[in-house]
Enzyme design. Structure first.
Site, PDB file in Angstrom:
ATOM      1  N   HIS A  17     -10.451  15.516  -1.733  1.00  0.00           N
ATOM      2  CA  HIS A  17     -11.805  15.167  -1.301  1.00  0.00           C
ATOM      3  C   HIS A  17     -11.856  14.057  -0.256  1.00  0.00           C
ATOM      4  O   HIS A  17     -12.763  14.048   0.572  1.00  0.00           O
ATOM      5  CB  HIS A  17     -12.646  14.733  -2.515  1.00  0.00           C
ATOM      6  CG  HIS A  17     -13.021  15.885  -3.409  1.00  0.00           C
ATOM      7  ND1 HIS A  17     -13.879  15.755  -4.468  1.00  0.00           N
ATOM      8  CD2 HIS A  17     -12.648  17.202  -3.389  1.00  0.00           C
ATOM      9  CE1 HIS A  17     -14.027  16.931  -5.078  1.00  0.00           C
ATOM     10  NE2 HIS A  17     -13.281  17.816  -4.446  1.00  0.00           N
ATOM     11  N   ASP A  77       6.285  -4.641  -1.453  1.00  0.00           N
ATOM     12  CA  ASP A  77       6.623  -6.057  -1.531  1.00  0.00           C
ATOM     13  C   ASP A  77       7.480  -6.253  -2.782  1.00  0.00           C
ATOM     14  O   ASP A  77       7.937  -5.284  -3.407  1.00  0.00           O
ATOM     15  CB  ASP A  77       5.363  -6.950  -1.487  1.00  0.00           C
ATOM     16  CG  ASP A  77       4.552  -6.939  -2.780  1.00  0.00           C
ATOM     17  OD1 ASP A  77       4.908  -6.195  -3.722  1.00  0.00           O
ATOM     18  OD2 ASP A  77       3.549  -7.684  -2.852  1.00  0.00           O
ATOM     19  N   HIS A 123     -16.450  18.224   2.309  1.00  0.00           N
ATOM     20  CA  HIS A 123     -15.838  16.890   2.292  1.00  0.00           C
ATOM     21  C   HIS A 123     -15.500  16.386   3.700  1.00  0.00           C
ATOM     22  O   HIS A 123     -15.336  15.192   3.910  1.00  0.00           O
ATOM     23  CB  HIS A 123     -14.581  16.907   1.417  1.00  0.00           C
ATOM     24  CG  HIS A 123     -14.871  17.334   0.022  1.00  0.00           C
ATOM     25  ND1 HIS A 123     -15.610  16.570  -0.848  1.00  0.00           N
ATOM     26  CD2 HIS A 123     -14.571  18.476  -0.638  1.00  0.00           C
ATOM     27  CE1 HIS A 123     -15.747  17.202  -1.995  1.00  0.00           C
ATOM     28  NE2 HIS A 123     -15.128  18.374  -1.892  1.00  0.00           N
ATOM     29  N   CYS A 135       2.853  -2.520  -4.310  1.00  0.00           N
ATOM     30  CA  CYS A 135       2.895  -3.970  -4.543  1.00  0.00           C
ATOM     31  C   CYS A 135       2.710  -4.168  -6.048  1.00  0.00           C
ATOM     32  O   CYS A 135       2.942  -3.240  -6.830  1.00  0.00           O
ATOM     33  CB  CYS A 135       1.857  -4.714  -3.711  1.00  0.00           C
ATOM     34  SG  CYS A 135       0.130  -4.298  -4.053  1.00  0.00           S
ATOM     35  N   THR A 146      -0.043  -4.698  -7.865  1.00  0.00           N
ATOM     36  CA  THR A 146      -1.185  -3.941  -8.389  1.00  0.00           C
ATOM     37  C   THR A 146      -1.541  -2.703  -7.574  1.00  0.00           C
ATOM     38  O   THR A 146      -2.295  -1.847  -8.043  1.00  0.00           O
ATOM     39  CB  THR A 146      -2.451  -4.829  -8.387  1.00  0.00           C
ATOM     40  OG1 THR A 146      -2.696  -5.221  -7.026  1.00  0.00           O
ATOM     41  CG2 THR A 146      -2.285  -6.049  -9.265  1.00  0.00           C
TER      42      THR A 146
HETATM   43  C1  RB5 Z   1       2.564 -10.545  -5.340  1.00  0.00           C
HETATM   44  O1  RB5 Z   1       2.829 -11.490  -6.323  1.00  0.00           O
HETATM   45  C2  RB5 Z   1       1.295  -9.780  -5.664  1.00  0.00           C
HETATM   46  O2  RB5 Z   1       0.196 -10.596  -5.422  1.00  0.00           O
HETATM   47  C3  RB5 Z   1       1.234  -8.524  -4.843  1.00  0.00           C
HETATM   48  O3  RB5 Z   1       2.331  -7.729  -5.131  1.00  0.00           O
HETATM   49  C4  RB5 Z   1       0.044  -7.612  -5.083  1.00  0.00           C
HETATM   50  O4  RB5 Z   1      -0.148  -7.359  -6.431  1.00  0.00           O
HETATM   51  C5  RB5 Z   1      -1.192  -7.972  -4.417  1.00  0.00           C
HETATM   52  O5  RB5 Z   1      -2.205  -7.273  -4.526  1.00  0.00           O
END
Ligand code: RB5
Length: 146
Positions: free
Chosen positions: A98, A8, A133, A65, A67
């Site tokens: 694993h 994203d 595993h 994304c 995070t």
């Molecule tokens: C987008 O702003 C952000 O929420 C997305 O990239 C991600 O971090 C969601 O988990």
């Protein structure tokens, strides 16, 4: 090996660097975007990349994304997907050894591009260890049927 990838707006720079890196290493890459910086909903991209794996077209997937967490939450809802959101080297190796994870989720706002490329290398270069595993991973996948 063919690798599916997507991101994203929180992971565009990292995704583009990973695509270039994997192609330079000789991997075939299916890039499901995004291709320019605009806001999208990460589940839409996660579903596309996961479909490339469950169809058998690609062996592994990478999702980026902000995070890595949103992508992993969405990807792990898809039957047949074992997605791992991580940001350090030990987990990148051991989630293949694993857990037989088939999708790597990274945070473009958490780690730098250099670290992302190293984690990608560990992920794609490490094989599932099997053995004890195997049964554990089978138990994880059996939860999908409950
Ligand atoms: C987008 O702003 C952000 O929420 C997305 O990239 C991600 O971090 C969601 O988990």
């Amino acid at each position: 090996m063919k690798i599916a990838i997507g991101c994203d707006h929180g992971g565009l720079e990292h995704k583009n660097a990973i695509v270039e890196h994997l192609k330079n290493r000789g991997f075939e890459v299916k890039d499901s975007g995004i291709y320019e910086n605009h806001s999208v909903d990460y589940p839409d991209i996660a579903v596309k990349v996961c479909a490339d794996i469950t169809s058998g077209e690609c062996e592994l997937g990478i999702l980026v994304c902000g995070t890595g967490i949103g992508m992993s939450l969405a990807a792990n809802k898809v039957k047949g997907i074992r997605a791992a959101a991580l940001s350090e080297h030990f987990s990148a190796k051991y989630t293949r050894l694993h857990n037989n994870s088939n999708v790597l989720c990274l945070g473009g706002r958490v780690i730098g591009v250099g670290t992302a490329l190293e984690l990608v290398d560990l992920f794609v270069d490490t094989e599932f260890e099997g053995g004890r595993h195997e049964n554990r991973v089978n138990k994880v996948m059996a939860i999908e049927k409950e």
